[in-house]
Scaffold this motif. Structure first.
Motif, mmCIF file in Angstrom:
data_model
loop_
_atom_site.group_PDB
_atom_site.id
_atom_site.type_symbol
_atom_site.label_atom_id
_atom_site.label_comp_id
_atom_site.label_asym_id
_atom_site.label_seq_id
_atom_site.Cartn_x
_atom_site.Cartn_y
_atom_site.Cartn_z
ATOM 1 N N ARG A 110 32.554 18.077 7.891
ATOM 2 C CA ARG A 110 31.352 18.504 7.015
ATOM 3 C C ARG A 110 31.698 17.355 5.834
ATOM 4 O O ARG A 110 30.550 16.793 5.332
ATOM 5 C CB ARG A 110 31.244 19.829 6.623
ATOM 6 C CG ARG A 110 30.808 20.771 7.436
ATOM 7 C CD ARG A 110 30.207 22.034 7.233
ATOM 8 N NE ARG A 110 31.659 22.704 6.485
ATOM 9 C CZ ARG A 110 32.311 23.561 7.524
ATOM 10 N NH1 ARG A 110 31.877 23.573 8.726
ATOM 11 N NH2 ARG A 110 33.296 24.229 7.088
ATOM 12 N N VAL B 163 30.672 13.792 6.905
ATOM 13 C CA VAL B 163 29.250 13.734 7.059
ATOM 14 C C VAL B 163 28.688 13.414 5.623
ATOM 15 O O VAL B 163 27.938 12.710 5.314
ATOM 16 C CB VAL B 163 28.685 14.706 7.583
ATOM 17 C CG1 VAL B 163 27.065 14.913 7.653
ATOM 18 C CG2 VAL B 163 28.755 14.752 9.299
ATOM 19 N N GLN C 111 25.926 12.986 15.605
ATOM 20 C CA GLN C 111 25.889 14.122 15.671
ATOM 21 C C GLN C 111 25.053 14.722 14.508
ATOM 22 O O GLN C 111 24.491 16.035 14.694
ATOM 23 C CB GLN C 111 27.251 14.804 15.951
ATOM 24 C CG GLN C 111 27.519 14.516 17.251
ATOM 25 C CD GLN C 111 29.087 15.039 17.430
ATOM 26 O OE1 GLN C 111 29.814 15.680 16.667
ATOM 27 N NE2 GLN C 111 29.638 14.870 18.769
ATOM 28 N N SER C 112 25.086 14.134 13.079
ATOM 29 C CA SER C 112 24.585 14.869 12.057
ATOM 30 C C SER C 112 22.954 14.344 11.790
ATOM 31 O O SER C 112 22.304 14.922 11.245
ATOM 32 C CB SER C 112 25.530 14.476 10.940
ATOM 33 O OG SER C 112 25.343 12.966 10.754
#
Ligand code: C2E
Ligand code: CA
Ligand code: CA
Ligand code: CA
Length: 270
Positions: A24, A27, A82-83
């Motif tokens: 996280r 990202v 993926q984000s």
């Protein structure tokens, strides 16, 4: 916890950033990077076979991280995919690469990597059209590199590929030979070029796959590019097999836009 890889680029070990809070944080930092100018585009020359003359370059994104140094895509592309940040990241690279390529002499081309996620977006052809218009780069000097995995991409993918062709942009099938549906893809995808994956450019071993791919390219009337060419012997073998273009450390490593400009100023380009 990092190893220093090729070209002084920091590379995270596989899986390092895999999950949880660390992911996280990555990202969030990447979001900041995209919006605050920490991304940089490097360019690796693509050359003629035979001859080794520069005909263009592939844009390869890097992240000038405030504390970690210059990061290669291996450290963050997967997290971007993926984000969903890959859409914003890809749009930035497209703009930066076309703006830079518009300053190159002659008919030099730029190749930009586009992920399946980007290509599924309905607005993607408009984004490309805007980048071309704003940069002034003629459409035929842009090649969009797509990977085989996206051919089954769904969404607006098929329509977008046709729309890009209608714009006059060239399409390349990247990492050719590594996907599962190589042949059906060639039949269904309107590409101009195939790029043999570097895993099929062996150091001393068999060139059977490289040979088969070159023959396939000829049969379909496509340009054949070999990547990951590291030695003169490999270049000679690939030339004999009929490859038109090559990319790899034997000819040039990825370099900054400024270094490529300096290099272009010093040589006769195609
Ligand atoms: P790719 O598209 O297959 O790009 C070629 C990679 O091979 C680059 O790694 C390049 O530095 C490396 N390479 C070139 N010549 C040689 C050689 O002679 N020997 C060896 N061992 N390697 C060579 P890089 O820059 O780390 O990029 C890795 C991947 O990240 C790219 O693979 C591409 O899939 C992805 N990528 C890079 N930029 C972007 C981008 O703007 N958008 C997207 N979606 N993906 C990107
Ligand atoms: Ca590529
Ligand atoms: Ca490739
Ligand atoms: Ca690759």
């Amino acid at each position: 916890v990092k190893a220093r890889g090729e070209g002084g680029i920091e590379r995270y070990r596989p899986g390092m950033e895999a999950r949880g809070a660390e992911r996280r944080r990555l990202v969030a930092d990447l979001h900041t990077a995209i919006t605050s100018g920490q991304l940089v585009t490097h360019f690796q020359p693509v050359v003629t076979l035979p001859g080794g003359r520069i005909t263009g370059a592939e844009a390869l994104v890097r992240w000038q991280h405030p504390s970690e140094g210059l990061l290669g895509p291996g450290a963050f592309i997967e997290a971007a995919e993926q984000s969903g940040l890959i859409v914003a990241l890809g749009a930035w690279v497209l703009r930066d690469a076309t703006r830079e390529a518009a300053t190159w002499p002659g008919e030099l081309t730029v190749s930009v990597n586009v992920s399946a996620r980007q290509l599924r977006e309905t607005g993607f052809p408009d984004l490309v059209a805007a980048a071309l218009r704003d940069s002034g780069l003629p459409p035929h000097r842009l090649t969009v590199e797509i990977t085989e995995s996206l051919a089954v991409g769904g969404g607006a993918t098929a329509g977008n590929l046709q729309a890009l062709r209608d714009l006059g942009v060239r399409l390349s099938l990247d990492d050719f030979g590594t996907g599962a549906s190589t042949l059906s893809l060639l039949a269904s995808c309107p590409v101009d070029q195939i790029k043999l994956d570097r895993s099929f450019v062996p150091d001393g071993g068999s060139f059977a796959i490289a040979d088969a791919v070159a023959q396939m390219a000829r049969a379909f009337g496509l340009q054949a590019v070999a990547e990951g060419v590291e030695t003169a012997e490999q270049a000679a073998r690939l030339t004999a097999l009929g490859y038109d273009r090559a990319q790899g450390f034997h000819f040039a490593r990825p370099m900054s836009a400024a270094d490529l400009r300096a290099r272009l100023a010093g040589e006769v380009v195609v």
